[in-house]
Design a protein around this motif. Structure first.
Motif, PDB file in Angstrom:
ATOM      1  N   GLY A 347      52.289  63.804  62.422  1.00 41.79           N
ATOM      2  CA  GLY A 347      51.627  62.502  62.419  1.00 41.79           C
ATOM      3  C   GLY A 347      51.430  61.904  63.792  1.00 41.79           C
ATOM      4  O   GLY A 347      50.321  61.605  64.201  1.00 41.79           O
ATOM      5  N   GLY A 348      52.495  61.702  64.530  1.00 36.59           N
ATOM      6  CA  GLY A 348      52.404  61.084  65.844  1.00 36.59           C
ATOM      7  C   GLY A 348      51.738  59.718  65.804  1.00 36.59           C
ATOM      8  O   GLY A 348      51.075  59.312  66.748  1.00 36.59           O
ATOM      9  N   GLY A 349      51.867  59.028  64.685  1.00 33.73           N
ATOM     10  CA  GLY A 349      51.277  57.701  64.572  1.00 33.73           C
ATOM     11  C   GLY A 349      49.871  57.709  64.004  1.00 33.73           C
ATOM     12  O   GLY A 349      49.376  56.690  63.552  1.00 33.73           O
ATOM     13  N   GLY A 350      49.224  58.896  64.014  1.00 32.15           N
ATOM     14  CA  GLY A 350      47.849  58.940  63.545  1.00 32.15           C
ATOM     15  C   GLY A 350      47.680  59.610  62.204  1.00 32.15           C
ATOM     16  O   GLY A 350      46.573  59.745  61.706  1.00 32.15           O
ATOM     17  N   GLY A 351      48.786  60.052  61.602  1.00 33.51           N
ATOM     18  CA  GLY A 351      48.691  60.724  60.312  1.00 33.51           C
ATOM     19  C   GLY A 351      48.459  62.205  60.474  1.00 33.51           C
ATOM     20  O   GLY A 351      47.690  62.640  61.319  1.00 33.51           O
ATOM     21  N   THR A 352      49.132  63.000  59.664  1.00 28.73           N
ATOM     22  CA  THR A 352      48.983  64.446  59.750  1.00 28.73           C
ATOM     23  C   THR A 352      47.656  64.886  59.133  1.00 28.73           C
ATOM     24  O   THR A 352      47.124  64.243  58.234  1.00 28.73           O
ATOM     25  N   SER A 353      47.150  66.011  59.612  1.00 28.66           N
ATOM     26  CA  SER A 353      45.878  66.537  59.103  1.00 28.66           C
ATOM     27  C   SER A 353      46.050  67.285  57.790  1.00 28.66           C
ATOM     28  O   SER A 353      45.093  67.471  57.048  1.00 28.66           O
ATOM     29  N   GLY A 354      47.271  67.755  57.523  1.00 31.19           N
ATOM     30  CA  GLY A 354      47.485  68.633  56.378  1.00 31.19           C
ATOM     31  C   GLY A 354      47.194  70.081  56.703  1.00 31.19           C
ATOM     32  O   GLY A 354      47.201  70.930  55.813  1.00 31.19           O
ATOM     33  N   PHE A 355      46.938  70.397  57.976  1.00 29.30           N
ATOM     34  CA  PHE A 355      46.691  71.760  58.436  1.00 29.30           C
ATOM     35  C   PHE A 355      47.779  72.169  59.427  1.00 29.30           C
ATOM     36  O   PHE A 355      48.423  71.318  60.050  1.00 29.30           O
ATOM     37  N   VAL A 356      47.952  73.477  59.599  1.00 29.56           N
ATOM     38  CA  VAL A 356      48.919  73.973  60.574  1.00 29.56           C
ATOM     39  C   VAL A 356      48.475  75.360  61.045  1.00 29.56           C
ATOM     40  O   VAL A 356      47.823  76.101  60.297  1.00 29.56           O
ATOM     41  N   VAL A 357      48.799  75.679  62.306  1.00 28.78           N
ATOM     42  CA  VAL A 357      48.450  76.983  62.879  1.00 28.78           C
ATOM     43  C   VAL A 357      49.716  77.615  63.459  1.00 28.78           C
ATOM     44  O   VAL A 357      50.461  76.962  64.197  1.00 28.78           O
ATOM     45  N   HIS A 358      49.958  78.875  63.120  1.00 29.57           N
ATOM     46  CA  HIS A 358      51.092  79.621  63.641  1.00 29.57           C
ATOM     47  C   HIS A 358      50.613  80.860  64.397  1.00 29.57           C
ATOM     48  O   HIS A 358      49.530  81.394  64.118  1.00 29.57           O
ATOM     49  N   VAL A 359      51.437  81.298  65.339  1.00 27.73           N
ATOM     50  CA  VAL A 359      51.164  82.490  66.130  1.00 27.73           C
ATOM     51  C   VAL A 359      52.313  83.471  65.918  1.00 27.73           C
ATOM     52  O   VAL A 359      53.485  83.070  65.861  1.00 27.73           O
ATOM     53  N   GLY A 360      51.990  84.753  65.797  1.00 26.38           N
ATOM     54  CA  GLY A 360      53.022  85.776  65.611  1.00 26.38           C
ATOM     55  C   GLY A 360      52.821  86.964  66.524  1.00 26.38           C
ATOM     56  O   GLY A 360      51.680  87.309  66.870  1.00 26.38           O
ATOM     57  N   VAL A 361      53.945  87.568  66.941  1.00 26.28           N
ATOM     58  CA  VAL A 361      53.946  88.817  67.706  1.00 26.28           C
ATOM     59  C   VAL A 361      54.923  89.768  67.019  1.00 26.28           C
ATOM     60  O   VAL A 361      56.075  89.377  66.725  1.00 26.28           O
ATOM     61  N   LEU A 362      54.492  90.988  66.747  1.00 31.57           N
ATOM     62  CA  LEU A 362      55.300  91.936  65.995  1.00 31.57           C
ATOM     63  C   LEU A 362      56.645  92.196  66.660  1.00 31.57           C
ATOM     64  O   LEU A 362      56.722  92.399  67.877  1.00 31.57           O
ATOM     65  N   ARG A 363      57.701  92.194  65.870  1.00 34.40           N
ATOM     66  CA  ARG A 363      59.037  92.465  66.396  1.00 34.40           C
ATOM     67  C   ARG A 363      59.166  93.930  66.798  1.00 34.40           C
ATOM     68  O   ARG A 363      58.489  94.806  66.251  1.00 34.40           O
ATOM     69  N   GLU A 364      60.059  94.187  67.705  1.00 36.86           N
ATOM     70  CA  GLU A 364      60.308  95.559  68.144  1.00 36.86           C
ATOM     71  C   GLU A 364      60.855  96.380  66.989  1.00 36.86           C
ATOM     72  O   GLU A 364      61.698  95.927  66.217  1.00 36.86           O
ATOM     73  N   GLY A 365      60.353  97.590  66.861  1.00 32.82           N
ATOM     74  CA  GLY A 365      60.853  98.511  65.856  1.00 32.82           C
ATOM     75  C   GLY A 365      60.217  98.368  64.490  1.00 32.82           C
ATOM     76  O   GLY A 365      60.549  99.131  63.568  1.00 32.82           O
ATOM     77  N   ARG A 366      59.294  97.443  64.319  1.00 27.91           N
ATOM     78  CA  ARG A 366      58.632  97.281  63.021  1.00 27.91           C
ATOM     79  C   ARG A 366      57.496  98.279  62.879  1.00 27.91           C
ATOM     80  O   ARG A 366      56.949  98.765  63.838  1.00 27.91           O
TER      81      ARG A 366
END
Length: 366
Positions: A347-366
């Motif tokens: 929110g930060g005072g302005g209200g949440t968008s209802g969206f989210v973005v995540h970043v991933g990097v493959l773990r070693e050995g997978r």
């Protein structure tokens, strides 16, 4: 993979540090789920822009696009799902964010060419390879990013192929020409292209995305140069079913044999698809380990990066995804100071968008 980017790949190290603390394990995943869903999320429908019309007129990051979709398929009893038949509200916002020159994938990893679009279109040295999972029919993200990379592969089940290919063919020339005009304007005004790439505020959905049913002017489609006539192998669709198919290096060819970036936008809505989705991400990332390509060399041997954008709907589905994802991937939420208005997850005072973005990097050995 941890050892690889903890060693010589300074660009990736800098990028991951800028994202803050990673989501390491199941306990962190529980905390992430709580933090996101404890907010006052906006009450809305499932997030389809318009489930009834067959044609949308959208302005995305300053580009006017005509997007064809199929309400008929959406409402059908087709086995295997129908959600890809229409355009979802998060897609124009995500496309605006990821294609902007101020996006961290550009500023830290230099994945997209924002310097000279004509050079990018005619150059064989623009080697970044991107694959989008669950792309649906719209092709919006690909239309904005493909002119700036070596190869962008849209994937989904085969039933979307006719509409996605129509959207590519009908929008490519105007999207490229509008990007050229926008770049020329920025150069002439001395602008850096950061905020301007996001376009103006839309009536719905935040910065850079507007939509209406009114027909837009066709003037920008005239006088198309040779480099705008078609994307060729730069932007293609390939059928890929997470439950039945295994990704191979042929998807990235002829530019490379693996991918720099995996993109998924609003694909996490069904708990039954969580494991097939994550497994497909793993299989694509493993292509980087199993091949030695020009792209790998130019990008310093760094691993494939996965970017997942989603709508905060059902907390149980999100929790199932984040817990499964962190088993195979180191994971970060993209902080709000790197997002555009309309995509900020807190929110930060302005209200949440209802969206989210995540970043991933493959773990070693997978």
């Amino acid at each position: 993979m941890e050892r690889q980017h903890e060693g010589g790949c300074e660009e990736l190290e800098s990028f991951l540090r800028s994202l803050g603390n990673d989501i390491k394990d199941s306990d962190d995943a529980d905390e992430e789920t709580y933090d996101l869903y404890a907010q006052d999320l906006p009450s809305s429908d499932l997030g389809i822009i318009d489930p009834k019309t067959t044609e949308l007129q959208l302005t995305v990051a300053g580009r006017e696009l005509t997007i064809h979709q199929s309400p008929g398929i959406l409402s059908s009893a087709r086995a295997g799902g129908t959600t890809g038949a229409v355009t979802w509200r998060i897609t124009p916002l995500f496309a605006t964010w990821i294609s902007s020159a101020s996006n961290p994938l550009s500023t830290h990893l230099n994945l997209f060419n924002h310097n000279n679009l004509l050079s990018s279109l005619s150059s064989t040295t623009t080697s970044t390879t991107v694959i989008e999972l669950g792309a649906g029919t719209s092709a919006i993200v690909g239309l904005l990013l493909a002119p700036r990379v070596g190869r962008y592969v849209l994937t989904d089940q085969a039933y979307v192929s006719k509409l996605v290919e129509r959207n590519i063919s009908e929008n490519w020339s105007s999207a490229v020409q509008q990007q050229q005009q926008q770049q020329a304007s920025l150069v002439g005004s001395g602008g850096s292209g950061g905020s301007s790439v996001q376009g103006g505020k839309g009536k719905k959905g935040g910065a850079g995305a507007k939509w209406s049913k009114k027909a837009s002017s066709s003037a920008t489609r005239d006088k198309v140069s040779v480099t705008e006539e078609g994307p060729g192998e730069r932007l293609v669709f390939r059928a890929l079913d997470w439950e039945q198919d295994t990704p191979t290096s042929s998807l990235a060819q002829p530019v490379a044999a693996s991918f720099d970036l995996v993109v998924a936008c609003d694909c996490i809505y069904n708990e039954a698809l969580v494991d097939p989705f994550v497994t497909t991400c793993v299989d694509i990332c493993k292509l980087r380990d199993s091949t030695t390509t020009t792209t790998t060399t130019k990008n310093g041997g760094r691993p494939t990066v996965v970017v997942v954008a989603q709508v905060l709907r059902n907390s149980d589905v999100f929790e199932a995804w984040i817990k499964r994802f962190v088993q195979d991937f180191r994971c970060w939420r993209v902080p709000d100071d790197m997002m555009i208005d309309g995509l900020k997850s807190e929110g930060g005072g302005g209200g949440t968008s209802g969206f989210v973005v995540h970043v991933g990097v493959l773990r070693e050995g997978r």
